[in-house]
Design a protein around this motif. Structure first.
Motif, PDB file in Angstrom:
ATOM      1  N   ASP A 402      88.656 -35.263  65.615  1.00 26.84           N
ATOM      2  CA  ASP A 402      87.596 -36.278  65.686  1.00 26.84           C
ATOM      3  C   ASP A 402      86.896 -36.111  67.028  1.00 26.84           C
ATOM      4  O   ASP A 402      87.214 -36.807  67.998  1.00 26.84           O
ATOM      5  CB  ASP A 402      88.199 -37.680  65.552  1.00 26.84           C
ATOM      6  N   PRO A 403      85.943 -35.157  67.145  1.00 27.21           N
ATOM      7  CA  PRO A 403      85.336 -34.806  68.434  1.00 27.21           C
ATOM      8  C   PRO A 403      84.687 -35.978  69.156  1.00 27.21           C
ATOM      9  O   PRO A 403      84.516 -35.924  70.383  1.00 27.21           O
ATOM     10  CB  PRO A 403      84.283 -33.740  68.053  1.00 27.21           C
ATOM     11  N   ALA A 404      84.333 -37.037  68.435  1.00 29.55           N
ATOM     12  CA  ALA A 404      83.719 -38.190  69.099  1.00 29.55           C
ATOM     13  C   ALA A 404      84.677 -38.818  70.104  1.00 29.55           C
ATOM     14  O   ALA A 404      84.237 -39.455  71.077  1.00 29.55           O
ATOM     15  CB  ALA A 404      83.315 -39.223  68.049  1.00 29.55           C
ATOM     16  N   ARG A 405      85.993 -38.618  69.930  1.00 24.10           N
ATOM     17  CA  ARG A 405      86.953 -39.148  70.857  1.00 24.10           C
ATOM     18  C   ARG A 405      86.788 -38.582  72.256  1.00 24.10           C
ATOM     19  O   ARG A 405      87.053 -39.251  73.268  1.00 24.10           O
ATOM     20  CB  ARG A 405      88.383 -38.855  70.364  1.00 24.10           C
ATOM     21  N   ILE A 406      86.354 -37.321  72.343  1.00 24.59           N
ATOM     22  CA  ILE A 406      86.146 -36.700  73.636  1.00 24.59           C
ATOM     23  C   ILE A 406      85.030 -37.408  74.388  1.00 24.59           C
ATOM     24  O   ILE A 406      85.137 -37.708  75.591  1.00 24.59           O
ATOM     25  CB  ILE A 406      85.781 -35.202  73.472  1.00 24.59           C
ATOM     26  N   LEU A 407      83.965 -37.736  73.665  1.00 28.17           N
ATOM     27  CA  LEU A 407      82.815 -38.419  74.268  1.00 28.17           C
ATOM     28  C   LEU A 407      83.139 -39.860  74.631  1.00 28.17           C
ATOM     29  O   LEU A 407      82.758 -40.366  75.692  1.00 28.17           O
ATOM     30  CB  LEU A 407      81.623 -38.367  73.318  1.00 28.17           C
ATOM     31  N   LEU A 408      83.898 -40.534  73.738  1.00 28.58           N
ATOM     32  CA  LEU A 408      84.169 -41.961  73.925  1.00 28.58           C
ATOM     33  C   LEU A 408      85.426 -42.225  74.756  1.00 28.58           C
ATOM     34  O   LEU A 408      85.707 -43.374  75.117  1.00 28.58           O
ATOM     35  CB  LEU A 408      84.333 -42.631  72.555  1.00 28.58           C
ATOM     36  N   ASP A 409      86.204 -41.153  75.046  1.00 25.54           N
ATOM     37  CA  ASP A 409      87.440 -41.294  75.815  1.00 25.54           C
ATOM     38  C   ASP A 409      88.395 -42.285  75.167  1.00 25.54           C
ATOM     39  O   ASP A 409      88.908 -43.211  75.799  1.00 25.54           O
ATOM     40  CB  ASP A 409      87.133 -41.709  77.251  1.00 25.54           C
ATOM     41  N   VAL A 410      88.643 -42.073  73.877  1.00 26.94           N
ATOM     42  CA  VAL A 410      89.579 -42.940  73.135  1.00 26.94           C
ATOM     43  C   VAL A 410      90.629 -42.086  72.422  1.00 26.94           C
ATOM     44  O   VAL A 410      90.438 -40.910  72.219  1.00 26.94           O
ATOM     45  CB  VAL A 410      88.844 -43.817  72.098  1.00 26.94           C
TER      46      VAL A 410
END
Length: 410
Positions: A402-410
């Motif tokens: 879930d690459p969005a986790r890298i951006l959102l730091d979650v």
């Protein structure tokens, strides 16, 4: 004006080096900044260039000799043209009118390195053909002759097809079924790698934990944006930048994985300098990408390409391969499906990537073919507990799926 040619000043981590190749011989003219000799250390090959226009006056350290930091290895005469060194020199440079006479005397046209190699392999100078100036025979000419002779032993047909114009030295016939062996000394880099790998296995309590990651989301994201990414940044979007960025975020959450052991002390690093293992003909090297947390995916890709090019051409500097806090190695580029990477001391962990393999996976109660990759994390159990190692690897897996986790730091 005569000046000394010295070996470079090595950093503290490098004790000594070896003269790899003299590209110029005594009496041979060279231009300012032209490469004259390579010095090989256990990390990189260092190049020494001519300080001015002139000639090599004398060679004090031949190919294969060990040299210390700053040691004098030869002498250079600035402003001098190629001139005769006297009848007693093995490297006499004759005028064009005397070139034919010089070529007739093998003693006069063999360079010291070439003569040494010829003597070691029982090669007659009369069987050699020089490609250098005025017919001078270089070390490369001798090595080419030796390689051709070996090839002729292994394949008589190839010998007939590739027979050089000059007369070759007679080669003893080998009966059918005799097995050929070739003994080659380790390069200084290869010997250093071997020593470090053995030391890592003997001195660390090394374990490896495994997991698998579904590469579908990353592959879809890459497919969607690769053209616009390349157009905007001038670099292709690869997988390594995603792994490097995911590892950076995971390292911030698990500081022990980003630490090192110094004697009885545990050193925690407040930055992420990630080494990326690169395979070259000379051996494995690990250039370090500094402060990865502050870099974008494009910056990381550019650094990887830059280091890869430097590694293959032997241009990496020692400072570019020291000080890493974590390492990533990708055996998947060679088809490896699973492996246990060895630690890169004094680091306490290394991440191994592998081949992306389509496999049937259970998704929401159904069997679906997914592009899967096995991940391996080798770690030093003296510093990292199994719980931390597993959670670190799971964090990387979650961010990649879930690459969005890298951006959102979650």
């Amino acid at each position: 004006m005569s000046t000394e040619i010295k070996a470079p000043v090595f950093p503290e981590s490098v004790a000594e080096g070896t003269v790899a190749t003299w590209h110029k011989q005594p009496g041979e003219a060279c231009a300012r900044d032209e490469l004259i000799v390579d010095i090989e250390t256990d990390k990189v090959v260092l190049e020494i260039v001519a300080p001015a226009d002139g000639v090599i006056e004398e060679i004090l350290k031949n190919d294969g000799d060990t040299v210390e930091s700053g040691e004098v290895i030869g002498r250079f005469k600035a402003g001098a043209a190629s001139e005769s060194k006297g009848s007693g020199s093995k490297d006499t440079v004759e005028s064009k009118d005397q070139g034919a006479d010089a070529a007739s005397s093998s003693d006069a046209i063999l360079s010291p390195a070439a003569r040494k190699l010829a003597d070691e392999n029982n090669v007659e100078p009369s069987a050699l053909k020089g490609t250098g100036k005025d017919g001078r025979i270089s070390k490369e000419d001798v090595q080419s002759h030796i390689d051709n002779a070996k090839a002729s032993i292994e394949s008589p047909a190839a010998k007939a097809a590739a027979e050089p114009a000059h007369a070759a030295a007679p080669v003893a016939e080998i009966s059918a079924g005799e097995r050929i062996e070739k003994r080659v000394p380790m390069t200084r880099l290869r010997a250093s790698i071997a020593k470090r790998l053995v030391n890592a296995q003997q001195s660390a309590a090394m374990l490896t934990t495994f997991n698998e990651v579904n590469m579908g989301p990353i592959m879809e994201l890459r497919k969607q944006y690769k053209e616009s990414f390349e157009k905007r940044h001038g670099i292709k979007l690869g997988f390594m930048s995603f792994f490097t960025k995911a590892a950076t975020e995971a390292l911030k959450r698990f500081p022990a994985v980003n630490a090192s052991i110094d004697g009885n002390d545990m050193v925690y690093h407040g930055y992420q300098d990630i080494g990326v293992a690169v395979s070259t003909e000379r051996g494995l090297v690990v250039p370090v990408i500094r402060d990865v947390d502050a870099l974008s995916l494009a910056d990381i890709e550019k650094k990887i390409v830059e280091y890869g090019t430097k590694a293959k051409t032997g241009k990496l500097g020692i400072d570019e391969m020291t000080g890493g806090t974590f390492t990533i190695t990708n055996g998947g580029t060679f088809g490896s499906l699973l492996s246990t990477p060895i630690l890169n001391p004094p680091q306490t962990a290394i991440l191994g990537m592998h081949k992306i393999q389509p496999r049937p996976m259970a998704v929401n109660g159904q069997v679906v073919i997914q592009p899967m990759m096995y991940l391996a994390l080798s770690y030093d159990h003296r510093m990292i507990d199994g719980k931390e190692a597993v959670q670190f690897l799971v964090a990387i897996k979650d961010m990649l799926e879930d690459p969005a986790r890298i951006l959102l730091d979650v």
